[in-house]
Design a protein around this motif. Structure first.
Motif, PDB file in Angstrom:
ATOM      1  N   UNK A   1       0.850  -1.188   0.000  1.00 60.80           N
ATOM      2  CA  UNK A   1       0.000   0.000   0.000  1.00 60.80           C
ATOM      3  C   UNK A   1       0.891   1.246   0.000  1.00 60.80           C
ATOM      4  N   UNK A   2       0.582   2.176  -0.861  1.00 62.38           N
ATOM      5  CA  UNK A   2       1.322   3.431  -0.963  1.00 62.38           C
ATOM      6  C   UNK A   2       0.361   4.592  -0.733  1.00 62.38           C
ATOM      7  N   UNK A   3       0.786   5.585   0.021  1.00 61.91           N
ATOM      8  CA  UNK A   3      -0.015   6.785   0.236  1.00 61.91           C
ATOM      9  C   UNK A   3       0.806   8.002  -0.182  1.00 61.91           C
ATOM     10  N   UNK A   4       0.220   8.849  -1.019  1.00 63.32           N
ATOM     11  CA  UNK A   4       0.899  10.042  -1.507  1.00 63.32           C
ATOM     12  C   UNK A   4      -0.021  11.236  -1.336  1.00 63.32           C
ATOM     13  N   UNK A   5       0.560  12.386  -0.998  1.00 60.07           N
ATOM     14  CA  UNK A   5      -0.235  13.601  -0.857  1.00 60.07           C
ATOM     15  C   UNK A   5       0.130  14.602  -1.947  1.00 60.07           C
ATOM     16  N   UNK A   6      -0.890  15.274  -2.438  1.00 60.46           N
ATOM     17  CA  UNK A   6      -0.724  16.301  -3.460  1.00 60.46           C
ATOM     18  C   UNK A   6      -1.430  17.565  -2.996  1.00 60.46           C
ATOM     19  N   UNK A   7      -0.835  18.702  -3.244  1.00 57.57           N
ATOM     20  CA  UNK A   7      -1.469  20.001  -2.950  1.00 57.57           C
ATOM     21  C   UNK A   7      -2.166  20.430  -4.243  1.00 57.57           C
ATOM     22  N   UNK A   8      -3.478  20.614  -4.159  1.00 52.42           N
ATOM     23  CA  UNK A   8      -4.258  20.963  -5.353  1.00 52.42           C
ATOM     24  C   UNK A   8      -4.786  22.386  -5.209  1.00 52.42           C
ATOM     25  N   UNK A  28      -6.128   3.569 -12.371  1.00 50.45           N
ATOM     26  CA  UNK A  28      -5.860   2.159 -12.075  1.00 50.45           C
ATOM     27  C   UNK A  28      -5.001   2.015 -10.831  1.00 50.45           C
ATOM     28  N   UNK A  29      -5.439   1.208  -9.900  1.00 47.97           N
ATOM     29  CA  UNK A  29      -4.651   0.938  -8.705  1.00 47.97           C
ATOM     30  C   UNK A  29      -4.998   1.789  -7.504  1.00 47.97           C
ATOM     31  N   UNK A  30      -5.756   2.888  -7.717  1.00 49.59           N
ATOM     32  CA  UNK A  30      -6.123   3.758  -6.596  1.00 49.59           C
ATOM     33  C   UNK A  30      -7.172   3.059  -5.747  1.00 49.59           C
ATOM     34  N   UNK A  31      -6.930   3.014  -4.428  1.00 49.66           N
ATOM     35  CA  UNK A  31      -7.858   2.343  -3.521  1.00 49.66           C
ATOM     36  C   UNK A  31      -8.652   3.326  -2.668  1.00 49.66           C
ATOM     37  N   UNK A  47      -2.535   0.617  -4.444  1.00 48.59           N
ATOM     38  CA  UNK A  47      -1.947  -0.701  -4.232  1.00 48.59           C
ATOM     39  C   UNK A  47      -0.453  -0.670  -4.531  1.00 48.59           C
ATOM     40  N   UNK A  48      -0.062   0.102  -5.539  1.00 48.90           N
ATOM     41  CA  UNK A  48       1.341   0.241  -5.929  1.00 48.90           C
ATOM     42  C   UNK A  48       1.628   1.724  -6.152  1.00 48.90           C
ATOM     43  N   UNK A  49       2.897   2.125  -6.157  1.00 48.55           N
ATOM     44  CA  UNK A  49       3.196   3.546  -6.400  1.00 48.55           C
ATOM     45  C   UNK A  49       2.594   4.024  -7.717  1.00 48.55           C
ATOM     46  N   UNK A  50       2.058   5.248  -7.699  1.00 48.35           N
ATOM     47  CA  UNK A  50       1.423   5.811  -8.886  1.00 48.35           C
ATOM     48  C   UNK A  50       2.392   6.691  -9.657  1.00 48.35           C
ATOM     49  N   UNK A  51       2.149   6.816 -10.940  1.00 46.84           N
ATOM     50  CA  UNK A  51       2.872   7.754 -11.772  1.00 46.84           C
ATOM     51  C   UNK A  51       2.303   9.140 -11.477  1.00 46.84           C
ATOM     52  N   UNK A  52       3.153  10.057 -11.002  1.00 49.09           N
ATOM     53  CA  UNK A  52       2.690  11.412 -10.678  1.00 49.09           C
ATOM     54  C   UNK A  52       1.973  12.061 -11.851  1.00 49.09           C
TER      55      UNK A  52
END
Length: 69
Positions: A1-8, A28-31, A47-52
Motif C-alpha cells: 500500500x502506498x499513500x501520496x499527498x498532493x497540494x491541489x 488504475x490501482x487507486x484504492x 496498491x502500488x506507487x502511482x505515476x505522478x
C-alpha cells in the motif's frame, strides 16, 4: 500500500472535492482518495506507487491543478 499527498489549487467547494475524488479515484490501482478542502491536500492511497503524471492529468481533467513541479 502506498499513500501520496498532493497540494491541489483552485478547490473551493464540495463539488470540487467530488470532481477531484472521481477523477483521481478512476486511476488504475487507486484504492482511496481523501480531500481536505481547507488545506487543498489530496491524499491518494494505491496498491502500488502511482505515476505522478497520471495523478496530475486526472486533477487537470477535473479542472484543477497540482501545485509544484
Amino acid at each position: 500500500m502506498t499513500t501520496t499527498q498532493y497540494k491541489v489549487k483552485g478547490m473551493t467547494c464540495d463539488h470540487c472535492v467530488s470532481a477531484v475524488t472521481a477523477e483521481v479515484g478512476a486511476i488504475d490501482g487507486v484504492t482511496d482518495v481523501k480531500v481536505d478542502l481547507a488545506s487543498g491536500v489530496v491524499t491518494v492511497a494505491s496498491a502500488t506507487p502511482l505515476d505522478d503524471q497520471s495523478v496530475r492529468a486526472a486533477v487537470d481533467e477535473a479542472g484543477y491543478e497540482v501545485a509544484g513541479s
